[in-house]
Design a protein around this motif. Structure first.
Motif, PDB file in Angstrom:
ATOM      1  N   PRO A  77       0.662  -1.074  -0.120  1.00 51.69           N
ATOM      2  CA  PRO A  77       0.102   0.047   0.164  1.00 51.69           C
ATOM      3  C   PRO A  77       1.002   1.313   0.107  1.00 51.69           C
ATOM      4  O   PRO A  77       2.044   1.328   0.507  1.00 51.69           O
ATOM      5  CB  PRO A  77      -0.774  -0.149   0.993  1.00 51.69           C
ATOM      6  N   ASN A  78       0.249   2.360  -0.328  1.00 50.86           N
ATOM      7  CA  ASN A  78       1.117   3.650  -0.498  1.00 50.86           C
ATOM      8  C   ASN A  78       0.624   4.336   1.066  1.00 50.86           C
ATOM      9  O   ASN A  78       1.896   4.998   1.261  1.00 50.86           O
ATOM     10  CB  ASN A  78       0.274   4.512  -1.460  1.00 50.86           C
ATOM     11  N   MET A  79      -0.413   4.115   1.718  1.00 49.17           N
ATOM     12  CA  MET A  79      -0.472   4.617   3.074  1.00 49.17           C
ATOM     13  C   MET A  79      -0.175   3.569   4.078  1.00 49.17           C
ATOM     14  O   MET A  79      -0.339   2.390   3.921  1.00 49.17           O
ATOM     15  CB  MET A  79      -1.932   5.083   3.087  1.00 49.17           C
ATOM     16  N   LEU A  80       0.766   3.857   5.316  1.00 45.85           N
ATOM     17  CA  LEU A  80       1.148   3.110   5.942  1.00 45.85           C
ATOM     18  C   LEU A  80       0.326   3.145   7.474  1.00 45.85           C
ATOM     19  O   LEU A  80      -0.642   4.092   7.313  1.00 45.85           O
ATOM     20  CB  LEU A  80       2.516   3.464   6.390  1.00 45.85           C
ATOM     21  N   PRO A  81       0.149   1.843   8.248  1.00 43.25           N
ATOM     22  CA  PRO A  81      -0.705   2.091   9.056  1.00 43.25           C
ATOM     23  C   PRO A  81      -0.581   3.192  10.033  1.00 43.25           C
ATOM     24  O   PRO A  81      -1.567   3.380  11.000  1.00 43.25           O
ATOM     25  CB  PRO A  81      -0.231   0.574   9.893  1.00 43.25           C
ATOM     26  N   ASP A  82       0.559   3.972  10.347  1.00 44.44           N
ATOM     27  CA  ASP A  82       0.674   4.997  10.988  1.00 44.44           C
ATOM     28  C   ASP A  82       0.409   6.173  10.489  1.00 44.44           C
ATOM     29  O   ASP A  82       0.559   7.294  11.054  1.00 44.44           O
ATOM     30  CB  ASP A  82       2.253   5.108  11.481  1.00 44.44           C
ATOM     31  N   GLY A  83      -0.083   6.230   9.068  1.00 37.55           N
ATOM     32  CA  GLY A  83      -0.588   7.615   8.551  1.00 37.55           C
ATOM     33  C   GLY A  83       0.296   8.059   7.670  1.00 37.55           C
ATOM     34  O   GLY A  83      -0.236   8.949   6.940  1.00 37.55           O
ATOM     35  N   ARG A  84       1.437   7.482   7.500  1.00 42.88           N
ATOM     36  CA  ARG A  84       2.351   8.147   6.615  1.00 42.88           C
ATOM     37  C   ARG A  84       2.262   7.640   5.402  1.00 42.88           C
ATOM     38  O   ARG A  84       1.417   6.378   4.998  1.00 42.88           O
ATOM     39  CB  ARG A  84       3.939   7.946   7.287  1.00 42.88           C
ATOM     40  N   SER A  85       2.857   8.265   4.379  1.00 39.78           N
ATOM     41  CA  SER A  85       2.716   7.712   2.898  1.00 39.78           C
ATOM     42  C   SER A  85       4.265   7.104   2.648  1.00 39.78           C
ATOM     43  O   SER A  85       5.148   7.505   3.291  1.00 39.78           O
ATOM     44  CB  SER A  85       2.690   8.918   1.948  1.00 39.78           C
ATOM     45  N   TRP A 135       2.161   2.407  -5.364  1.00 40.26           N
ATOM     46  CA  TRP A 135       2.986   2.400  -4.169  1.00 40.26           C
ATOM     47  C   TRP A 135       3.823   3.541  -3.933  1.00 40.26           C
ATOM     48  O   TRP A 135       3.903   4.103  -2.915  1.00 40.26           O
ATOM     49  CB  TRP A 135       3.917   0.960  -4.295  1.00 40.26           C
ATOM     50  N   LEU A 136       4.518   3.989  -4.955  1.00 40.49           N
ATOM     51  CA  LEU A 136       5.626   4.997  -4.776  1.00 40.49           C
ATOM     52  C   LEU A 136       5.601   5.764  -6.040  1.00 40.49           C
ATOM     53  O   LEU A 136       5.635   5.080  -7.017  1.00 40.49           O
ATOM     54  CB  LEU A 136       6.967   4.667  -4.345  1.00 40.49           C
ATOM     55  N   ARG A 137       5.462   7.109  -5.852  1.00 39.42           N
ATOM     56  CA  ARG A 137       5.440   7.993  -7.220  1.00 39.42           C
ATOM     57  C   ARG A 137       6.934   8.421  -7.142  1.00 39.42           C
ATOM     58  O   ARG A 137       7.460   9.483  -6.800  1.00 39.42           O
ATOM     59  CB  ARG A 137       4.616   9.070  -6.987  1.00 39.42           C
ATOM     60  N   VAL A 138       7.635   7.753  -7.912  1.00 40.79           N
ATOM     61  CA  VAL A 138       9.214   7.980  -8.046  1.00 40.79           C
ATOM     62  C   VAL A 138       9.360   9.478  -8.726  1.00 40.79           C
ATOM     63  O   VAL A 138      10.165  10.042  -8.228  1.00 40.79           O
ATOM     64  CB  VAL A 138      10.040   6.686  -8.719  1.00 40.79           C
ATOM     65  N   ALA A 139       8.437   9.442  -9.558  1.00 43.99           N
ATOM     66  CA  ALA A 139       8.702  10.782 -10.301  1.00 43.99           C
ATOM     67  C   ALA A 139       8.154  12.077  -9.449  1.00 43.99           C
ATOM     68  O   ALA A 139       8.760  13.260  -9.662  1.00 43.99           O
ATOM     69  CB  ALA A 139       7.572  10.978 -11.764  1.00 43.99           C
ATOM     70  N   ASP A 140       7.724  11.868  -8.416  1.00 42.22           N
ATOM     71  CA  ASP A 140       7.264  13.117  -7.442  1.00 42.22           C
ATOM     72  C   ASP A 140       8.370  13.319  -6.134  1.00 42.22           C
ATOM     73  O   ASP A 140       8.251  13.899  -5.442  1.00 42.22           O
ATOM     74  CB  ASP A 140       5.934  12.882  -6.891  1.00 42.22           C
ATOM     75  N   LEU A 141       9.438  12.466  -6.428  1.00 44.54           N
ATOM     76  CA  LEU A 141      10.362  12.409  -5.270  1.00 44.54           C
ATOM     77  C   LEU A 141      11.227  13.542  -5.584  1.00 44.54           C
ATOM     78  O   LEU A 141      11.450  14.006  -7.045  1.00 44.54           O
ATOM     79  CB  LEU A 141      11.177  11.141  -5.206  1.00 44.54           C
TER      80      LEU A 141
END
Length: 312
Positions: A23-31, A61-67
């Motif tokens: 998932p993109n969103m983690l259990p602790d609320g982070r992306s 999962w991860l937007r590499v282009a937005d890093l």
């Protein structure tokens, strides 16, 4: 696409792991966008432990282009340190004709192309499918509920063709292939419409992501997979592969499907790949699977592909 000898053997063909099981969103609320390098490394390490030497940082999962540039370099180092490469980048549910966000997603898609060139990938995958509806999110299998549909409107079709042609020209300038994902109720929702669409785009580096699994899983009548594959094979590029068992009982009015490994499902990938190779298919594969341990099933699918790809 004209017939040509494959540039890889079964041992060297790039077969990437999809990241749809993460998932993109983690259990602790982070992306995942905000994870530490060490956290990225833990996830990437799981993929490497499954035997993959290629990874597609699927943007669900991860937007590499937005890093940021520094964070992107750090991520690529994580992948390299795990002994893997990135042959392609797939996008998901970021349609350039989305009614609300189409302009934003068009800009994003250009960044994906630039990022692919920067990190040494050779393909990108785009599609016209939109975010899941609430009913789809609550269903066991989201494809059993009706999703968004591309409008039956010539102006919107032409807008889609124009925008993909714009992306295709950008991709050609940096040596990248564009693969358009087949998906129900979109402008690539059938084999015939997919072929018509890429022919209207009219660029050699823009082809079809022949993800027939997206169609044969539908609980509705669909064209036979072999008929579809025969039509799209001349245009096949970066290819998402997955399979489903499909049951049809005309007398009971029943159609049902569920995910299975590549070699066990309705689509005969040995035949499908031969068809694509006859038309010069020379692109990477992406293995994906919904349900259960998707990563392990994807690894099983990778091994199956290596058994049936050309020896040399």
């Amino acid at each position: 696409m004209t017939s040509s000898a494959p540039k890889w053997t079964r041992e060297t063909w790039p077969i990437a792991a999809a990241m749809i099981q993460y998932p993109n969103m983690l259990p602790d609320g982070r992306s995942v966008q905000d994870q530490t390098v060490e956290e990225w490394a833990k996830t990437v390490g799981e993929v490497a432990d499954a035997g993959f030497t290629e990874l597609d940082p699927t943007d669900s999962w991860l937007r590499v282009a937005d890093l940021s540039a520094d964070r992107r370099r750090a991520f690529c180092e994580v992948v390299k340190d795990a002994g893997m490469t990135i042959p392609a980048i797939s996008t998901s549910r970021r349609s350039v004709i989305d009614e609300k966000h189409g302009d934003e997603y068009l800009d994003y898609s250009h960044r994906v192309i630039e990022t692919a060139a920067e990190i040494g990938a050779q393909s990108v995958s785009f599609g016209f499918f939109e975010p899941l509806t609430d009913k789809q999110k609550s269903a066991l299998w989201f494809w059993t509920e009706q999703g968004a549909k591309n409008p039956d409107d010539p102006a919107t079709w032409n807008k889609a063709v124009t925008r993909i042609a714009e992306l295709g020209r950008h991709a050609a300038e940096v040596g990248i292939d564009v693969s358009l994902e087949m998906y129900e109720d979109t402008y690539l929702g059938t084999a015939d419409s997919s072929v018509r669409f890429v022919e209207e785009v009219g660029l050699a580096n823009v082809g079809i992501n022949a993800d027939l699994g997206n169609l044969i899983r539908l609980h509705r009548p669909v064209e036979h997979w072999l008929q579809m594959m025969t039509k799209v094979a001349p245009f096949a590029k970066y290819w998402h592969v997955k399979n489903y068992m499909r049951i049809e009982d005309e007398h009971a009015g029943l159609i049902a499907s569920h995910p299975v490994p590549l070699e066990s499902g309705l689509i005969n990938y040995r035949t499908a790949i031969k068809l694509a190779l006859e038309h010069g298919f020379n692109s990477p594969f992406l293995c994906e699977h919904y349900g259960g341990d998707g990563l392990s099933v994807s690894a099983t699918n990778r091994d199956y592909l290596r058994r049936i790809l050309p020896r040399n």
